[in-house]
Design a protein around this motif. Structure first.
Motif, short mmCIF file in Angstrom:
data_model
loop_
_atom_site.label_atom_id
_atom_site.label_comp_id
_atom_site.label_asym_id
_atom_site.label_seq_id
_atom_site.Cartn_x
_atom_site.Cartn_y
_atom_site.Cartn_z
N ALA A 333 0.81 -1.22 0.00
CA ALA A 333 0.00 0.00 0.00
C ALA A 333 0.85 1.27 0.00
CB ALA A 333 -0.90 -0.01 1.23
N TRP A 334 2.10 1.17 0.40
CA TRP A 334 2.92 2.37 0.58
C TRP A 334 4.05 2.51 -0.46
CZ3 TRP A 334 2.74 -0.63 5.47
CH2 TRP A 334 1.70 -0.20 6.30
N ALA A 335 4.16 1.50 -1.35
CA ALA A 335 5.33 1.48 -2.23
C ALA A 335 4.97 1.89 -3.65
CB ALA A 335 5.92 0.08 -2.24
N ASP A 336 5.87 2.65 -4.29
CA ASP A 336 5.74 2.92 -5.72
C ASP A 336 6.25 1.74 -6.52
OD1 ASP A 336 4.55 5.33 -6.01
OD2 ASP A 336 6.40 6.50 -5.99
N ASP A 337 7.29 1.10 -5.98
CA ASP A 337 7.89 -0.01 -6.71
C ASP A 337 8.67 -0.89 -5.71
OD1 ASP A 337 8.60 -1.34 -9.18
OD2 ASP A 337 10.65 -0.69 -8.75
N VAL A 338 8.68 -2.19 -5.96
CA VAL A 338 9.45 -3.10 -5.10
C VAL A 338 10.26 -4.03 -6.01
CG1 VAL A 338 9.34 -4.93 -3.37
CG2 VAL A 338 7.65 -3.10 -3.32
N GLN A 339 11.57 -4.09 -5.77
CA GLN A 339 12.41 -5.07 -6.48
C GLN A 339 12.79 -6.14 -5.46
OE1 GLN A 339 14.94 -1.61 -7.90
NE2 GLN A 339 15.88 -3.34 -8.96
N THR A 340 12.68 -7.40 -5.83
CA THR A 340 13.02 -8.46 -4.87
C THR A 340 14.29 -9.20 -5.31
OG1 THR A 340 11.63 -10.03 -6.01
CG2 THR A 340 10.62 -8.83 -4.18
N ALA A 341 14.95 -9.83 -4.34
CA ALA A 341 16.16 -10.60 -4.61
C ALA A 341 16.08 -11.86 -3.76
CB ALA A 341 17.39 -9.79 -4.24
N LEU A 342 16.11 -13.03 -4.42
CA LEU A 342 15.93 -14.28 -3.66
C LEU A 342 17.25 -15.00 -3.39
CD1 LEU A 342 12.66 -15.56 -5.36
CD2 LEU A 342 12.92 -14.53 -3.11
N SER A 343 18.34 -14.47 -3.93
CA SER A 343 19.64 -15.09 -3.64
C SER A 343 20.59 -14.02 -3.11
CB SER A 343 20.24 -15.68 -4.92
OG SER A 343 20.65 -14.61 -5.76
N GLU A 344 21.69 -14.47 -2.50
CA GLU A 344 22.65 -13.54 -1.91
C GLU A 344 23.27 -12.66 -2.99
OE1 GLU A 344 25.25 -15.44 0.87
OE2 GLU A 344 26.18 -13.54 1.43
N ALA A 345 23.55 -13.26 -4.17
CA ALA A 345 24.19 -12.48 -5.25
C ALA A 345 23.25 -11.38 -5.74
CB ALA A 345 24.56 -13.42 -6.40
N GLU A 346 21.98 -11.75 -5.93
CA GLU A 346 21.00 -10.72 -6.37
C GLU A 346 20.86 -9.62 -5.33
OE1 GLU A 346 17.88 -13.59 -8.82
OE2 GLU A 346 17.36 -12.87 -6.86
N PHE A 347 20.85 -10.05 -4.06
CA PHE A 347 20.67 -9.06 -3.01
C PHE A 347 21.88 -8.12 -2.92
CE2 PHE A 347 20.66 -7.52 1.41
CZ PHE A 347 19.50 -6.78 1.33
N ALA A 348 23.08 -8.68 -3.11
CA ALA A 348 24.31 -7.85 -3.07
C ALA A 348 24.21 -6.76 -4.13
CB ALA A 348 25.53 -8.72 -3.31
N ASP A 349 23.58 -7.09 -5.24
CA ASP A 349 23.42 -6.11 -6.31
C ASP A 349 22.51 -4.94 -5.87
OD1 ASP A 349 24.35 -5.66 -8.85
OD2 ASP A 349 22.36 -6.06 -9.71
N LEU A 350 21.43 -5.27 -5.16
CA LEU A 350 20.55 -4.21 -4.63
C LEU A 350 21.28 -3.39 -3.57
CD1 LEU A 350 17.07 -5.96 -4.06
CD2 LEU A 350 17.86 -4.69 -6.05
N TRP A 351 22.07 -4.08 -2.74
CA TRP A 351 22.74 -3.46 -1.58
C TRP A 351 23.82 -2.47 -2.03
CZ3 TRP A 351 21.00 -3.95 3.29
CH2 TRP A 351 21.82 -3.54 4.34
N ARG A 352 24.30 -2.63 -3.28
CA ARG A 352 25.35 -1.72 -3.80
C ARG A 352 24.95 -0.26 -3.62
NH1 ARG A 352 26.38 -0.93 -8.87
NH2 ARG A 352 24.51 -2.03 -9.52
N LEU A 353 23.67 0.00 -3.74
CA LEU A 353 23.15 1.37 -3.63
C LEU A 353 23.52 1.99 -2.27
CD1 LEU A 353 21.37 2.93 -5.60
CD2 LEU A 353 19.39 2.25 -4.25
N ARG A 354 23.52 1.14 -1.23
CA ARG A 354 23.80 1.59 0.14
C ARG A 354 25.21 2.21 0.23
NH1 ARG A 354 25.16 2.72 4.62
NH2 ARG A 354 24.51 1.86 6.62
N HIS A 355 26.14 1.68 -0.54
CA HIS A 355 27.54 2.13 -0.46
C HIS A 355 27.90 3.14 -1.55
CE1 HIS A 355 28.25 -0.75 2.62
NE2 HIS A 355 27.84 -1.74 1.85
N ALA A 356 26.98 3.38 -2.47
CA ALA A 356 27.35 4.18 -3.65
C ALA A 356 27.62 5.64 -3.31
CB ALA A 356 26.24 4.08 -4.69
#
Ligand SMILES: Cc1cc2nc3c(=O)[nH]c(=O)nc-3n(C[C@H](O)[C@H](O)[C@H](O)COP(=O)(O)OP(=O)(O)OC[C@H]3O[C@@H](n4cnc5c(N)ncnc54)[C@H](O)[C@@H]3O)c2cc1C
Length: 540
Positions: A333-356
């Motif tokens: 109800a609160w999101a414009d968009d959600v990207q999901t990651a079901l493996s550690e490698a996929e999640f690391a890719d999303l997490w890159r934003l945190r360090h950018a």
């Protein structure tokens, strides 16, 4: 100033030359303070001699690991005690007991690598883990993104070896009574401080903030609950003793890691979204404000008012799918968009934003300095949106750009202030922002120090947070452990407080040899805190 002579029979280096002193004048954070001398003890016996010498002469000792503390607790006048040459350096993992013993100068990353070989880990994961020493992490009760599930380092410390302000070594272990026979400091504590703390149980419960994290003052709340003296040393920022060795509890590395990136439609629902996610037991709920996203190159910049990065751990792929699916439904109800990651490698890719953003902020021109003065506020979860809106509005009124991110799952926001230091009046504006934001944090029932400690930066705020009765208990703790006040004076407890004096930037900054000033700036820009400062002094 008369030049200090090293303690008798001190085996390590003891330096009073200006290059060595200059190399230790800065840490992370805003300060530049030239110490009187730099010592590098090589054995516990050296450290004991150094402390006895300092007690006799009344010389302050500023213990130091990597110097990455942002609250100004690892810089100061007096003698720097750089522990990075201490021998032997313990690093033993006992997989059967899920324990590790490490020297204080071992970095988080070194322990993480050693533990991983046995399928184990120390769960709190500071983003400074590549260089932060484990002694520094215990002394600041450091935390990280996973603290939303695992807490800060406190519950993972089983025991510490400590050199007290009397120059005695002792062990403080959970569940084991340590007392008069072990060290003078413990005898004084049992006699002068423990009874008053025991009588103040209700007061302590009432006065400590109801936040998920807090590193301000001495942890009387944790000590009252456990009765373990080690709880007072954790988070004491080098003011109660010098830690030489630590015994850790470890846990198994999870089999599966996954999660999601949520683009939030607006900020009003932030606290609701975080609370809804909290029910699903995430291992991280990180917040990237619009002010953070705006720093990123346009091609990498997500839309939305802000982004939440959520991590889940699971024992199997099916369980992970279930967790991520539940979370998608919970935030829909609160999101414009959600990207999901079901493996550690996929999640690391999303997490890159945190360090950018960090390298981008570090690369800003010298006139636009990133200052940490209100970087650690933590509030009760239901007040997170109010706090965020206040910081944004007040900074904007004062014409100060800010970049905000943090550990939303804990109600904890990091705010980097980016003043134009060529603009007249910037120091007053930064001071006004610090005052206003501190007032608001306290009004909201929060703490100004979620995970970085009080240091010198916030020492003058401790009494405002706790009141005079708790301050009297803090004074008893300090007097028992450090009766001559030689361990990191001015940190946590202070009589004279001028938080924006002795800055590393601006016209009043102490002058250093130019090549060392330049090297310290480069180190700050590249987060090179693992670099040896004495080597930096000696490199020409
Ligand atoms: C880029 C960056 C990211 C960061 N991210 C995080 C994060 O995610 N979470 C977090 O909690 N912090 C973070 N920090 C802050 C910092 O890394 C932590 O506070 C860390 O625990 C400090 O370790 P250190 O070895 O650098 O300690 P230092 O800075 O050298 O010392 C910190 C304090 O501990 C005392 N001390 C050090 N060693 C000992 C010892 N052996 N015995 C007694 N006292 C001692 C010092 O006197 C000082 O008061 C970050 C800092 C930077 C620059």
């Amino acid at each position: 100033m008369t030049t200090l002579l090293p303690p008798a029979r001190f085996g390590g280096a003891f330096r009073t030359d200006v290059r060595a002193r200059a190399a230790y004048a800065e840490g992370a954070g805003i300060y530049r303070i030239l110490p009187d001398a730099v010592s590098l003890p090589e054995t516990v016996a050296d450290l004991e001699r150094l402390v006895c010498w300092a007690a006799e002469l009344g010389v302050p000792l500023v213990t130091r690991g990597a110097g990455s503390a942002v609250s100004g607790s690892s810089v100061g006048a007096g003698v720097i005690v750089d522990l990075t040459r201490m021998q032997p350096v313990a690093l033993e993992v006992d997989p059967g007991r899920r324990r590790a013993v490490t020297g204080a100068s071992v970095t988080y990353q070194t322990l993480a690598d050693a533990a991983r070989a046995y399928g184990l880990r120390l769960p709190p994961d500071p983003s400074s883990g590549a260089f932060a020493t484990l002694g520094g992490m215990v002394a600041t009760n450091a935390a990280g993104a996973r603290s939303v599930k695992y807490g800060p380092v406190r519950p993972w410390v089983h025991a510490v070896e400590l050199v007290t302000a009397d120059g005695e070594s002792c062990t403080l272990e959970r569940g084991a009574s340590a007392g008069a026979a072990d060290a003078l400091a413990l005898a004084r504590f049992a006699d002068q401080a423990a009874p008053a703390i025991a009588r103040s149980h209700e007061l302590i419960e009432e006065r400590f903030p109801r936040t998920r994290k807090n590193t301000s003052g001495f942890a009387l709340d944790a000590y009252s609950a456990s009765g373990d003296l080690v709880d007072l040393v954790i988070g004491s920022e080098g003011t109660l003793g010098i830690i030489t060795e630590i015994e850790w509890d470890l846990v198994a590395v999870p089999r599966h890691i996954g999660g999601m990136l949520i683009q939030l439609r607006d900020l009003d629902a932030l606290a609701d979204v975080v609370t809804a996610l909290g029910r699903l037991e995430p291992s991280a709920v990180e917040f990237l404000d619009r002010s953070f996203l705006e720093v990123l190159p346009p091609a990498e910049r997500p839309a939305g008012a802000a982004v939440l990065l959520v991590e889940f751990e699971a024992e199997g792929a099916r369980q992970m799918r279930g967790r991520v699916g539940d979370a998608v439904r919970a935030v829909d109800a609160w999101a414009d968009d959600v990207q999901t990651a079901l493996s550690e490698a996929e999640f690391a890719d999303l997490w890159r934003l945190r360090h950018a953003a960090s390298p981008i902020l570090a690369g800003l021109p010298d006139s636009r300095r990133s200052l940490q003065v209100i970087e650690d506020g933590c509030v009760p979860l239901d007040r997170l949106t109010a706090y965020l809106r206040f910081v944004r509005a007040r900074a904007s009124d004062l014409g100060l750009p800010v970049v905000i991110f943090g550990h939303a799952g804990d109600g904890h926001l990091h705010v980097n202030v980016l003043p134009d230091v060529d603009r007249p009046g910037w120091e007053e504006a930064v001071g006004a922002l610090m005052t206003a934001v501190t007032d608001e944090v306290l009004r909201l029932g929060g703490t100004p120090a979620g995970e970085h400690g009080d240091g010198r930066l916030r020492a003058g705020l401790v009494e405002r947070l706790y009141g005079s009765d708790i301050m009297a208990l803090f004074a008893l703790v300090k007097a028992a452990f450090d009766p001559r006040g030689i361990l990191n004076p001015g940190v946590i407890l202070t009589e004279e407080w001028a938080p924006l004096d002795q800055l590393k930037t601006g016209p009043h900054a102490v002058r250093l040899p130019p090549d060392i000033a330049e090297a310290l700036r480069t180190l700050e820009r590249s987060a090179g805190y693992g670099q040896s400062r004495i080597a930096l002094a000696d490199r020409n």
